[in-house]
Scaffold this active site. Structure first.
Site, PDB file in Angstrom:
ATOM      1  N   ASP A   1      -0.555   6.329   5.584  1.00 37.68           N
ATOM      2  CA  ASP A   1      -0.220   5.388   4.522  1.00 37.68           C
ATOM      3  C   ASP A   1       0.769   4.377   5.091  1.00 37.68           C
ATOM      4  O   ASP A   1       1.906   4.735   5.435  1.00 37.68           O
ATOM      5  CB  ASP A   1       0.389   6.154   3.343  1.00 37.68           C
ATOM      6  CG  ASP A   1       0.640   5.285   2.126  1.00 37.68           C
ATOM      7  OD1 ASP A   1       0.720   4.048   2.280  1.00 37.68           O
ATOM      8  OD2 ASP A   1       0.772   5.851   1.018  1.00 37.68           O
ATOM      9  N   HIS A   2       0.339   3.111   5.165  1.00 37.11           N
ATOM     10  CA  HIS A   2       1.187   2.096   5.793  1.00 37.11           C
ATOM     11  C   HIS A   2       2.441   1.803   4.977  1.00 37.11           C
ATOM     12  O   HIS A   2       3.363   1.137   5.461  1.00 37.11           O
ATOM     13  CB  HIS A   2       0.389   0.803   5.992  1.00 37.11           C
ATOM     14  CG  HIS A   2       0.715   0.087   7.266  1.00 37.11           C
ATOM     15  ND1 HIS A   2       2.006  -0.047   7.730  1.00 37.11           N
ATOM     16  CD2 HIS A   2      -0.077  -0.535   8.174  1.00 37.11           C
ATOM     17  CE1 HIS A   2       1.989  -0.729   8.877  1.00 37.11           C
ATOM     18  NE2 HIS A   2       0.742  -1.039   9.170  1.00 37.11           N
ATOM     19  N   ARG A   3       2.508   2.313   3.743  1.00 35.27           N
ATOM     20  CA  ARG A   3       3.705   2.110   2.931  1.00 35.27           C
ATOM     21  C   ARG A   3       4.857   2.993   3.403  1.00 35.27           C
ATOM     22  O   ARG A   3       6.034   2.651   3.189  1.00 35.27           O
ATOM     23  CB  ARG A   3       3.406   2.397   1.458  1.00 35.27           C
ATOM     24  CG  ARG A   3       2.387   1.463   0.836  1.00 35.27           C
ATOM     25  CD  ARG A   3       2.034   1.911  -0.566  1.00 35.27           C
ATOM     26  NE  ARG A   3       1.417   3.239  -0.589  1.00 35.27           N
ATOM     27  CZ  ARG A   3       1.039   3.883  -1.693  1.00 35.27           C
ATOM     28  NH1 ARG A   3       1.217   3.297  -2.873  1.00 35.27           N
ATOM     29  NH2 ARG A   3       0.479   5.077  -1.621  1.00 35.27           N
TER      30      ARG A   3
END
Length: 485
Positions: free
Chosen positions: A455-457
């Site tokens: 998850d790039h968050r």
């Protein structure tokens, strides 16, 4: 367990209880009692299928069954009436050790059901009335007769004859037959008695392939006449759409499309993966790794203690735990409502497992506390229970990181979907011999592809790449793990 008193009639309504985290409904598989039956406290009255498991539900009341709310195949919401009981004088003793007309052994069978861990009895195979007590699910008819006709008499579906090649050789009377719920259902829907089949699974377990082989070898049943009055009708066959004019005939004998309702675990898988795709901005990175040293390490461990074998999956799990200790950002989830990222204190390791009911992800809680041998034993027990369908719903939720060994399907690489709401998933491809350069020389090595979907968050490429590189380094040099143990 929930329930309520109906003051007008003096009856008790048993409400469908909460059967697990986040579950709001359950589909009725079969009723174990009928209107007029007498039940005792904690007697199993219905088998339901939730999004996570098939569960036997015990009733907290004793008395006579007045009403059953819902038919087989119907979905009931949590908190709604499931069964209505009229208390009896001295209720609970009227049922006795066995119901009137009940075959010998059923009372013991019910006691075994109630003694089951958490009343979760998926995949049980005691053989007591296994074919006679289960009912088929109704199907929707999407292609009715175009011409209105009088309501036909219900048809009786004769059991399919099982060819001699698929029959078991003289099964012992009352012998236990352990099969998964989907196998029992498939056999039931086609009128096949599983006790007549030769199981090809471990210990003679009847598998789905055995039922399908019997179906393929059986001759097509002739249409049967309407049953005499008093005989119950079998439910309709699986729903089929009428063939479209001009479309080539399908391989299906009926010539139409097979419509499979998206229910149970398949519906949950669809919903969860769709939500993951909608909410998580995922990225997949991958690297090839020389797993020769990892394979040799496993061989050396198992040669030293053959009675406590360690699997490659257990070693990969240990490597993941080492990586998450160094990069805890990936052992997290995003709270979109609270606009925050929560990093978990413990690693609740999910293991993707393919079962007859679909893909499930059983969880090893606080896996970081286990030794490598304990990890191996826990993985073997958990995956076996998942495939047998005996895991309670609580064991299928709450993961913080998932390990997916899709190499068992002969696949080199993949871009898997993150198991929402987790933040990362490590995928492992098959280990195969490939040409590899070692110290400037070409050699044949055991090579695997590792992929990390994250998850790039929760992090950027530096953290994700650092984690994957650490995993690859440990695969290539297992001695690096010693520094982190």
């Amino acid at each position: 367990m929930g329930g309520g008193m109906s003051t007008a009639t003096g009856t008790l309504d048993f409400l469908l209880p909460d059967l697990g985290e986040g579950l709001t409904e359950a589909e009725i598989v079969q009723w174990r009692v009928a209107v007029g039956d007498t039940v005792t406290v904690d007697q199993s009255v219905v088998e339901v299928e939730t999004a996570k498991a098939v569960v036997d539900v015990p009733c907290p009341y004793a008395g006579r069954v007045v009403a059953l709310h819902g038919a087989a195949g119907e979905t009931r919401p949590v908190g709604q009436p499931l069964i209505t009981i009229a208390p009896l004088d001295g209720a609970g003793e009227a049922a006795g050790p066995a119901r009137a007309g009940e075959p010998a052994g059923h009372a013991t069978y019910r006691e075994e059901e109630r003694a089951g861990s958490g009343n979760v009895l998926i995949g049980y195979g005691t053989g007591h009335g296994a074919t006679g007590r289960r009912r088929r699910r109704p199907r929707l008819a999407l292609a009715p007769d175009p011409a209105p006709t009088a309501t036909p008499a219900p048809a009786v579906v004769a059991p399919l004859p099982v060819p001699a090649s698929a029959r078991a050789s003289a099964p012992a009377p009352g012998a236990a037959l352990v099969i998964s719920p989907i196998v029992r259902r498939l056999a039931r829907e086609h009128g096949i008695d599983p006790a007549t089949l030769r199981g090809t699974g471990p210990g003679g377990v009847v598998r789905r392939a055995d039922v399908e082989a019997a179906l393929a070898a059986a001759p097509a049943p002739a249409p049967s006449a309407a049953p005499p009055p008093g005989l119950s009708a079998a439910p309709p066959a699986p729903t089929r759409l009428a063939p479209v004019p001009g479309r080539p005939e399908s391989a299906d004998p009926a010539g139409g499309d097979l419509v499979i309702p998206l229910t149970g675990i398949r519906k949950v898988i669809a919903d969860k993966l769709s939500r993951s795709r909608r909410e998580i901005p995922e990225v997949t990175i991958w690297v090839d790794a020389d797993a020769t040293a990892l394979v040799e390490t496993r061989r050396a461990i198992n040669a030293a203690t053959p009675d406590e074998p360690v699997s490659i999956l257990a070693l990969l799990a240990r490597i993941c735990l080492s990586g998450l200790r160094r990069f805890p950002q990936l052992n997290a989830h995003v709270d979109t409502e609270g606009q925050r990222i929560t990093q978990s204190a413990g690693v609740h390791l999910g293991i993707a497992a393919q079962t007859d009911r679909g893909l499930v992800v059983p969880v090893l809680r606080d896996a970081q506390r286990l030794t490598t041998r304990e990890l191996a034993a826990a993985l073997a027990e958990t995956t076996a229970a998942a495939r047998a369908g005996t895991l309670p719903p609580a064991r299928l939720t709450g993961g913080t990181f998932t390990l997916n060994n899709y190499g068992v399907f002969g696949v080199d690489g993949s871009t898997p979907i993150i198991n929402h709401p987790e933040a990362a998933l490590l995928g492992v491809g098959r280990i195969v011999d490939k040409p590899w350069v070692v110290d400037g020389q070409l050699a044949v090595r055991k090579v695997t592809q590792l992929s990390l979907t994250f998850d790039h968050r929760v992090c950027d490429g530096g953290v994700a790449g650092g984690f994957l590189r650490h995993v690859a380094d440990c695969v290539e040099q297992p001695a690096l793990l010693v520094a982190n143990v």
